[in-house]
Design an enzyme around this catalytic site. Structure first.
Site, PDB file in Angstrom:
ATOM      1  N   HIS A  45      19.264   6.157  55.878  1.00  0.00           N
ATOM      2  CA  HIS A  45      18.770   6.667  54.596  1.00  0.00           C
ATOM      3  C   HIS A  45      18.852   5.631  53.485  1.00  0.00           C
ATOM      4  O   HIS A  45      19.766   4.809  53.432  1.00  0.00           O
ATOM      5  CB  HIS A  45      19.577   7.903  54.192  1.00  0.00           C
ATOM      6  N   ASP A  46      17.865   5.661  52.598  1.00  0.00           N
ATOM      7  CA  ASP A  46      17.855   4.898  51.355  1.00  0.00           C
ATOM      8  C   ASP A  46      17.844   3.383  51.558  1.00  0.00           C
ATOM      9  O   ASP A  46      18.184   2.631  50.648  1.00  0.00           O
ATOM     10  CB  ASP A  46      19.055   5.282  50.469  1.00  0.00           C
ATOM     11  N   GLY A  53      23.133   3.002  55.971  1.00  0.00           N
ATOM     12  CA  GLY A  53      22.505   3.483  54.754  1.00  0.00           C
ATOM     13  C   GLY A  53      22.543   2.496  53.598  1.00  0.00           C
ATOM     14  O   GLY A  53      23.484   1.723  53.429  1.00  0.00           O
TER      15      GLY A  53
END
Length: 256
Positions: A120-121, A138
């Protein structure tokens, strides 16, 4: 006209451009946008929040914009942005963003080999090559033109500089500055990525300048002293400024 296999599922709210090929057993969820001339070979899942550009190819078993593997995720409305002209080989998994940044982003002209995971991100630049079974945690930032070999493990919140070569099987929890080779066990600075820089059209004079910048930077035990030495003694070309900016902005500390 799109070519959609009768054995694929496309949600009625999904937005598809033109001339896409959707193979058998693919699943395209709602709140997804797919541009033109993309190929989903078979058994590819395009999850909620995907934003996909043009001319990408997804091989079997891929999962794009998957729910983040982050216990802080509470179902917030986030996305995963994919650029143009990328190749995602078998079983590539890319998570969408969380409340932290709201999006995971992949640039253009990237090759992600089989079984790569992007958490994520993350923000990945352009012209990247990421080898088989590499796992990026992440909120990692990867600048343009980096090459990450197979089975590399990258700690969350790290940054990888442009034109880097990371050797296979490496593990890193530090930032890796631009233009270098990183490898061995434990991972460390292994010199300048001379071959990669030559292939990208860097002159011998520029490569020597980069080499001397790192020689000076790493000659000091304290990062601040190395930065000051480079500022005072090296010509302030774009390449030197990029190295200095990277090192000064590093939150986790740079590889040595």
């Amino acid at each position: 006209m799109n070519q959609i296999s009768p054995m694929a599922y496309v949600h009625p709210e999904a937005q598809l451009g033109d001339n896409n090929v959707i193979g058998p057993f693919c699943y395209i969820d709602r709140n997804t946008v797919i541009g033109d001339n993309n190929v989903l070979q078979n058994s590819v899942t395009i999850n909620y929040g995907a934003r996909i550009g043009n001319n990408n190819e997804f091989f079997a078993g891929g999962s794009i914009s998957a729910k983040p593997q982050d216990l802080k995720f509470r179902g917030e409305d986030t996305i995963c942005e994919i650029g143009n002209n990328n190749s995602f080989r078998e079983n590539v998994n890319i998570s969408r963003g969380t409340a932290s940044k709201g999006t995971t982003q992949i640039g253009n002209n990237c090759l992600l080999m089989e079984n790569v995971h992007i958490a994520h991100d993350c923000f990945l630049g352009n012209n990247l090559i990421i080898g088989n079974s590499t796992k990026i945690a992440g909120e990692v930032l990867i600048d343009d033109n980096a090459i990450i070999s197979a089975a590399v493990l990258m700690h969350q919140f790290c940054r990888i500089g442009g034109y880097v070569m990371i050797q296979g099987g490496s593990r890193s929890s530090m930032d890796i500055p631009p233009y270098v080779i990183a490898g061995k066990e434990p991972i460390r600075y292994c010199g300048i990525n001379i071959v990669g820089l030559r292939r990208r059209g860097f002159s011998t004079e520029t490569i020597d300048l980069i080499h001397n910048t790192y020689r000076l930077l790493y000659s000091k035990a304290v990062r601040k002293e190395g930065i000051e030495a480079v500022k005072n003694e090296m010509p302030q070309t774009d390449e030197v400024k990029y190295i200095l900016r990277f090192v000064e902005e590093s939150q986790r500390g740079i590889l040595r």
